[in-house]
Every structure is written in C-alpha cells, then in structure tokens.
Design a protein around this motif. Structure first.
Motif, PDB file in Angstrom:
ATOM      1  N   HIS A 203       0.811  -1.212   0.000  1.00 51.98           N
ATOM      2  CA  HIS A 203       0.000   0.000   0.000  1.00 51.98           C
ATOM      3  C   HIS A 203       0.851   1.271   0.000  1.00 51.98           C
ATOM      4  CE1 HIS A 203      -3.353  -2.705   0.659  1.00 51.98           C
ATOM      5  NE2 HIS A 203      -4.161  -1.695   0.468  1.00 51.98           N
ATOM      6  N   TYR A 204       1.964   1.253   0.705  1.00 52.37           N
ATOM      7  CA  TYR A 204       2.864   2.412   0.644  1.00 52.37           C
ATOM      8  C   TYR A 204       3.396   2.597  -0.781  1.00 52.37           C
ATOM      9  CZ  TYR A 204       3.029   3.078   5.738  1.00 52.37           C
ATOM     10  OH  TYR A 204       2.722   3.349   7.049  1.00 52.37           O
ATOM     11  N   ALA A 205       3.704   1.465  -1.443  1.00 51.17           N
ATOM     12  CA  ALA A 205       4.221   1.540  -2.812  1.00 51.17           C
ATOM     13  C   ALA A 205       3.177   2.109  -3.768  1.00 51.17           C
ATOM     14  CB  ALA A 205       4.669   0.156  -3.274  1.00 51.17           C
ATOM     15  N   LYS A 206       1.931   1.695  -3.607  1.00 49.89           N
ATOM     16  CA  LYS A 206       0.857   2.198  -4.472  1.00 49.89           C
ATOM     17  C   LYS A 206       0.676   3.707  -4.316  1.00 49.89           C
ATOM     18  CE  LYS A 206      -1.738  -2.143  -4.573  1.00 49.89           C
ATOM     19  NZ  LYS A 206      -2.931  -2.860  -4.052  1.00 49.89           N
TER      20      LYS A 206
ATOM     21  N   ALA B 272       7.238   2.032  -5.717  1.00 47.85           N
ATOM     22  CA  ALA B 272       7.113   3.237  -4.892  1.00 47.85           C
ATOM     23  C   ALA B 272       7.912   4.391  -5.491  1.00 47.85           C
ATOM     24  CB  ALA B 272       7.583   2.942  -3.470  1.00 47.85           C
ATOM     25  N   TYR B 273       9.137   4.106  -5.917  1.00 45.81           N
ATOM     26  CA  TYR B 273       9.959   5.147  -6.538  1.00 45.81           C
ATOM     27  C   TYR B 273       9.309   5.652  -7.829  1.00 45.81           C
ATOM     28  CZ  TYR B 273      14.043   4.778  -3.481  1.00 45.81           C
ATOM     29  OH  TYR B 273      14.899   4.837  -2.396  1.00 45.81           O
ATOM     30  N   ALA B 274       8.775   4.730  -8.628  1.00 50.99           N
ATOM     31  CA  ALA B 274       8.155   5.126  -9.891  1.00 50.99           C
ATOM     32  C   ALA B 274       6.900   5.964  -9.658  1.00 50.99           C
ATOM     33  CB  ALA B 274       7.821   3.886 -10.719  1.00 50.99           C
ATOM     34  N   LYS B 275       6.039   5.500  -8.726  1.00 53.07           N
ATOM     35  CA  LYS B 275       4.805   6.234  -8.428  1.00 53.07           C
ATOM     36  C   LYS B 275       5.108   7.607  -7.841  1.00 53.07           C
ATOM     37  CE  LYS B 275       1.340   3.243  -9.247  1.00 53.07           C
ATOM     38  NZ  LYS B 275       0.103   3.564  -9.974  1.00 53.07           N
ATOM     39  N   GLY B 276       6.130   7.643  -6.986  1.00 54.09           N
ATOM     40  CA  GLY B 276       6.489   8.897  -6.350  1.00 54.09           C
ATOM     41  C   GLY B 276       7.346   9.794  -7.224  1.00 54.09           C
ATOM     42  N   LYS B 277       7.724   9.287  -8.403  1.00 55.93           N
ATOM     43  CA  LYS B 277       8.571  10.035  -9.349  1.00 55.93           C
ATOM     44  C   LYS B 277       9.853  10.516  -8.665  1.00 55.93           C
ATOM     45  CE  LYS B 277       4.629  11.435 -12.165  1.00 55.93           C
ATOM     46  NZ  LYS B 277       3.838  12.551 -12.766  1.00 55.93           N
TER      47      LYS B 277
ATOM     48  N   VAL C 165       7.891   6.650  -0.808  1.00 58.71           N
ATOM     49  CA  VAL C 165       9.217   6.024  -0.796  1.00 58.71           C
ATOM     50  C   VAL C 165       9.749   5.875   0.622  1.00 58.71           C
ATOM     51  CG1 VAL C 165      11.620   6.308  -1.510  1.00 58.71           C
ATOM     52  CG2 VAL C 165       9.765   6.802  -3.117  1.00 58.71           C
ATOM     53  N   HIS C 166       9.566   6.907   1.449  1.00 64.84           N
ATOM     54  CA  HIS C 166      10.105   6.881   2.810  1.00 64.84           C
ATOM     55  C   HIS C 166       9.583   5.683   3.595  1.00 64.84           C
ATOM     56  CE1 HIS C 166      11.355   8.201   6.810  1.00 64.84           C
ATOM     57  NE2 HIS C 166      10.102   8.023   7.206  1.00 64.84           N
ATOM     58  N   ASN C 167       8.270   5.503   3.620  1.00 64.11           N
ATOM     59  CA  ASN C 167       7.689   4.409   4.392  1.00 64.11           C
ATOM     60  C   ASN C 167       7.948   3.054   3.743  1.00 64.11           C
ATOM     61  OD1 ASN C 167       6.447   5.484   6.817  1.00 64.11           O
ATOM     62  ND2 ASN C 167       5.063   6.599   5.458  1.00 64.11           N
ATOM     63  N   SER C 168       8.043   3.024   2.422  1.00 67.77           N
ATOM     64  CA  SER C 168       8.379   1.765   1.748  1.00 67.77           C
ATOM     65  C   SER C 168       9.774   1.306   2.158  1.00 67.77           C
ATOM     66  CB  SER C 168       8.299   1.936   0.229  1.00 67.77           C
ATOM     67  OG  SER C 168       6.987   2.217  -0.190  1.00 67.77           O
ATOM     68  N   GLU C 169      10.719   2.235   2.173  1.00 70.66           N
ATOM     69  CA  GLU C 169      12.078   1.913   2.608  1.00 70.66           C
ATOM     70  C   GLU C 169      12.099   1.479   4.072  1.00 70.66           C
ATOM     71  OE1 GLU C 169      14.748   1.489   0.997  1.00 70.66           O
ATOM     72  OE2 GLU C 169      15.000   2.886  -0.676  1.00 70.66           O
ATOM     73  N   LYS C 170      11.287   2.127   4.863  1.00 68.52           N
ATOM     74  CA  LYS C 170      11.222   1.793   6.286  1.00 68.52           C
ATOM     75  C   LYS C 170      10.732   0.352   6.493  1.00 68.52           C
ATOM     76  CE  LYS C 170       7.663   2.862   8.661  1.00 68.52           C
ATOM     77  NZ  LYS C 170       6.547   3.601   9.298  1.00 68.52           N
TER      78      LYS C 170
END
Length: 620
Positions: free
Chosen positions: A539-542, A574-579, A546-551
């Motif tokens: 869900h963080y990735a969607k 997450a990186y792609a969605k967050g650009k 990025v911060h919480n995904s890495e966490k």
C-alpha cells in the motif's frame, strides 16, 4: 515419467541448449528409452556439484516418458517470483494457492508458535507440510493416522504435559516416572506427534532433551533428526548447526542432513541449502525425492532459473517424482494458466500409477476455475466428493472454499450440512472462509460461535473471522472481535497481528496498521509474519510513499526476512509512483543477490536518475 519437465511448451531464451535423442514407442504417445542413451550436453557443466549441475551424461534405464523429440530448454536468469506476467512458459514459476488439503491441529496456542512465521514466507504451506511428512521423522503423521476417525489421536503423556502449564516438561516427566508410569517409544512418538500437530515446538524440544538426558530409550538417527529440526524451529538455525556437530558420528546420516536441509529451505536460505545438499552428495548420499523436492520448493520461491537444472538432476540420478513433485509442477502450470501443460502432467502421473490425492485435485479445480473452465472445475470437485460425501467427509474442508471460489452458495451450504452434525475444527475454519468469500457474514459468524462453544480455540482461530471482516471492510466488527479476544484472555501473536494489519489496511487506515504492528512487535518481542509487512509495503508503494516503503523493507531485514524479488518490485514501484530517482538501486540489488526480471528492468529504466532523453541527448 519426465513428461512434466517440458509439458506443453518448449522453453526459450535461456542460453542453455539441450538436445535429447529419444526412440518413440509405437504403442502410445510415450517414448521408451530401453537401452538407448539420452545425451545431454552443456558448456556450463560442473561435475558433481549443485547448482552448476553436470549436464553431459547417459541414461540407459528409463521408464515411459512423453515424447518431445529434440527441444531447446532454457532457464532465464531473470525469472521472477511474484507472479508478474513474463514471456516464458515454464521459467516463470509462481507461488501455489493453498488448497488446504492437510489437516490442521484441533487447537493451537500462539505462545508455542513464536518462531514459526517462516512458514509464512510464501503460500507454500501445503507443500511445506507434505515435505515435512516426507522427512520421515519418528513422530510424523502417517497415512493411517490421517484416515482414522475424526477424533484427535490421544496421548496420555501429551495430556499430562499440556494440562500443567505451570510446570516444566522435565518436572512433569520426572513425576510421571516417579508414579511408576512407563515411558515407551510409542507413547513418546504419539506425544511428539500431538505437539508438532499443534506447532508446540518448545515443549516438544523439552521432551526430546529430557529423553536424552534421562537415557530412558536408546536413541536412533530419527530421534537426533527430530531434535535438530526442533532446535532449528525454536532456537534458530545456528544452534541447529552446532547441534549437528555434537551428534555421534554413527548417527550423523542422511536423515539428520535432510532435517537441516528442510529448515534451510523453510528459511529461504539458498546458500546454506545448496551447501547442505552438496555436502550430502559429497558424503555419498544419492539425491532422494525428499531433497530434490526441497530444492524445487526453494527455487520455486527464489530462483526459478534453477528449476530446469533440478529436473535434469532428477533424470540423471533416476529419482522418481513423488506426489509432492507432481503437485508443485501442476501448480506451476496452473498459475501460468497453461491448462494443457497442467493436464499433461496429470497424464504423466496417471501413467506412473500415481493417483492425484485430495490436495492435488483441489489445485486442479482451483486452476480450472481461475482459467474460466468452470465445468471442468466442477467435475473435479465432484470427483473429490467420491460419489458419497458422507463417506468422504475428509474432503469437506477442501470443497468449501473451492465452491465459494466458484460463487456456488448452494453447494457451500450442501457441503456444510454434511459436516454440520459433527464438524471438525478445520471444517469450521473452511466454512467461515467460504461464507466470507460469498459475503454471507451472518453465516460465517454462526459457524464461529459454534466453534467457540465446541473447542477451546486460540487467537489464531479468531483471526479467521477477523480476516473475513477485513476483506469485507467491516472495521467496527473487527475491533469488537479483537476486544472480545482480549477479554477472553487469548494471547495475541503474529497470526492475530496479521489479521489486524489487514483489517486496518483494507479500511484505508494504513498508518494505523503500521503503528499497531510496530507496537506489537516491540512489546512482545515476536517476529511478525511476512504477509503483515507485505500488506503495508504494497500500500505504501501504491501511494508512491518512498520513505515508508524503505522503512518497511528495513524492518523486514531487521526481522530476519531475506531479500526477495517481490519486496524490491514493490520498492521500485514506490519510486516510480512517487517520481523519485533511485540512486544506487542497481548496486543494492546486486548486493542483496536479487536478479532483476524483465518487468523490473523496465521499472529501473524509469527511475534511473541518469537516464538519457531526447532533450538530454541534444544538449549533450
């Protein structure tokens, strides 16, 4: 026998070419080798070791096989493990859908299940259970045990230990002896079986340790293998490795090493599993169906390009496939929606005289349903019923969720009525799940209340209804059930956390789910389940967070979960969605031993901070 190796589709683009000379049998579609050799060659040969298997050899004594002529076999290095769409037919092995074909314990206490969340690394639970039965430990469940009456196999010694939680196992056993009661191997095996069935590994280990210290029985290699297995589950693999070195040399045989191999596979430790497998071969133990199946389980999750190598090794060593082997490969084809290939594997089974069991039939029905072949799915379900469901009552807990998957509420009701007069605990669990899938919440709640009145259930069983509430976004009802669980004195552990996390996530409260999991793991010092972390990471990735995904990825590593493609696919998403540009991500993947798939390569190109564009090329 080896039809499943290349059933339905030739494999492509792997850089490993295998030419096979086969003589066709005039009697059928099978080929019979007889005295004719099969020549397999590869420039990558590394004799006698795994995973770089020797691939230049002759087979002179083989049974019937599917005729495939001369093919090109390939095992793409970038095979993935998450179920993303890929081009190759057999390289893209996916996780199996649990058919729940094996009996679970009638009760279980999560306090005795602190260190078993490794089983949640994938959906391979049925295969894990089957492989444990193949391990042939003294207390393993036998076919005769499975098919006994619905009553739990009773053990007076188990009841004595389990009914005195305030005393140590040693104290209880010492008193048992003082009272003049006999310690027999049969009683010990029965007690161990009951402990393992309920995943009460800590008490089983204490019983094993007392058995050695008291010298009441002459220990066998099976006893040492069982002890090693329990140590790995309770105290971790390093302690199990140390114990292996302490086992008398005369008892340090194949069974002990199999036990260690199985636990490395459960922990998804590729390096150690391969080292153990190679060590077994170096010591003169020929590859067995058990060890081969362990490799299939391992690579099915983590390194699919090696599956073809395992099948080649089986053919070279003339290792016959077991029911588990066929099940893994049937499930693979089904997940790929390769129904023709799946059916050819079933044909190969039948040709070998191996009849699909309930679990395998459940997989077939599941994949037929997923492929839109509803009538074929229904036909398999009717076969599972055996003409008279009352006489084949053990199939009920597999049938209930499958009929629910087809949306057949009437059939679910019919099957439940067969169980209802005298249901087993697993029947009730399956019924709750089935009614939940059909969104018949009242029916699910009614079965739960009956289960609550009939058995002393654990928090794990509360979690079944909790997941129904989660999937139907019923947050208020879920909170009420959690409060009820706590008021009843049930200990809340990883299974319950997983349900709570999913309850909040499905309700859109991802931060709350994250907070609950963090506090629970800190307060209880217990390892959360893999799926709990993945629910949050997904869900963080969607969101592109990025911060919480890495966490979450960091917390998974801290909890002992090894890097897997699925985790990094979410992170890249997450990186792609967050650009957000991902600096050094390729180096991270290399360090973690993760080989990008084709879909991941596309993601990597998208988030590459140094990627070239038409404008940048002109300016350069």
């Amino acid at each position: 026998m080896w039809a499943f190796r290349r059933a339905s589709h030739p494999l492509r683009n792997h850089g490993l070419s295998i030419s096979i000379l086969r003589v066709h049998s005039p009697k059928s579609d099978w080929s019979c080798f007889g005295d004719n050799a099969v020549i397999v060659k590869s420039s990558q040969a590394s004799p006698g070791r795994y995973p770089s298997l020797e691939r230049s050899y002759c087979l002179t004594s083989c049974t019937h096989r599917l005729s495939m002529g001369s093919r090109c076999l390939s095992t793409q290095a970038g095979a993935e493990s998450s179920g993303e769409e890929e081009d190759d037919a057999f390289a893209e092995l996916e996780e199996p859908v649990s058919a729940k074909a094996f009996q679970k314990g009638d009760s279980a206490d999560e306090s005795d299940n602190e260190l078993v969340s490794e089983l949640e690394l994938s959906a391979d639970e049925d295969a894990e259970k089957a492989s444990q039965n193949e391990l042939d430990l003294p207390e393993n469940e036998t076919e005769s045990t499975k098919k006994k009456s619905r009553k739990t196999v009773k053990s007076e010694l188990f009841e004595a230990i389990n009914s005195a939680p305030g005393l140590s196992v040693q104290q209880i056993l010492d008193k048992w002896v003082e009272d003049g009661k006999e310690i027999t191997r049969e009683e010990i095996s029965l007690a161990m079986f009951n402990f393992r069935r309920r995943r009460m590994y800590g008490k089983a280990l204490q019983l094993s340790e007392w058995l050695e210290s008291s010298k009441r029985l002459n220990l066998t290699e099976g006893d040492y293998a069982s002890r090693l297995d329990l140590i790995a589950k309770v105290r971790g693999l390093p302690k199990a490795e140390s114990f292996l070195n302490k086992i008398p040399e005369s008892f340090r045989g194949e069974l002990v090493h199999r036990s260690l191999l199985a636990n490395y596979v459960t922990a998804s430790n590729v390096t150690k599993a391969e080292e153990t497998f190679n060590k077994m071969r170096d010591q003169g133990f020929s590859p067995s169906s058990f060890s081969i199946n362990q490799l299939l389980l391992l690579y099915k999750r983590l390194d699919k390009k090696k599956i073809a190598d395992v099948l080649l090794l089986m053919e070279k060593e003339n290792v016959k496939p077991t029911m588990l082997t066929y099940r893994l490969l049937i499930d693979t084809k089904g997940q790929l929606n390769d129904i023709t290939g799946m059916e050819k594997i079933v044909d190969a089974m039948n040709a070998e005289g191996i009849k699909p069991d309930i679990g395998t039939q459940a997989l077939l029905a599941k994949h037929y349903a997923s492929g839109g072949l509803i009538e074929k799915a229904k036909a398999v379900l009717k076969e599972m019923e055996g003409g008279d469901l009352k006489k084949h009552w053990w199939a009920c807990h597999s049938l209930l969720p499958l009929y629910a998957e087809l949306g057949e509420a009437d059939e679910v009701e019919r099957v439940w009525k067969v169980c209802e007069p005298n249901p087993r605990l697993e029947d009730c669990i399956a019924a709750i799940e089935a009614w939940g899938k059909l969104k018949k919440i009242q029916e699910a709640e009614a079965v739960f209340e009956r289960m609550l009145k009939t058995w002393k259930i654990s928090s794990k069983h509360y979690s079944v209804l909790l997941k129904v509430y989660a999937s139907n976004k019923m947050l208020a009802q879920g909170k009420d059930l959690i409060k009820r669980m706590a008021d009843s004195g049930r200990r809340i552990g990883p299974f319950t956390w997983d349900s709570i996390v999913k309850l909040y996530v499905e309700a859109g409260e991802v931060e709350k789910a994250d907070s609950v999991l963090t506090k629970a793991s800190q307060q209880n010092q217990m390892k959360p389940m893999y799926s709990s972390f993945m629910s949050l990471l997904d869900h963080y990735a969607k969101r592109g967070d990025v911060h919480n995904s890495e966490k979450i990825l960091y917390r998974m590593k801290q909890s002992g979960y090894t890097a897997r493609i699925r985790q990094y696919q979410c992170l890249l998403n997450a990186y792609a969605k967050g650009k957000v540009p991902a600096y050094g991500i390729r180096e991270r993947l290399k360090v973690e031993g993760v080989t990008p798939t084709r879909s991941m390569e596309a993601q990597l190109a998208q988030i590459d901070p140094f990627k070239k564009t038409l404008v940048s090329d002109l300016l350069d």
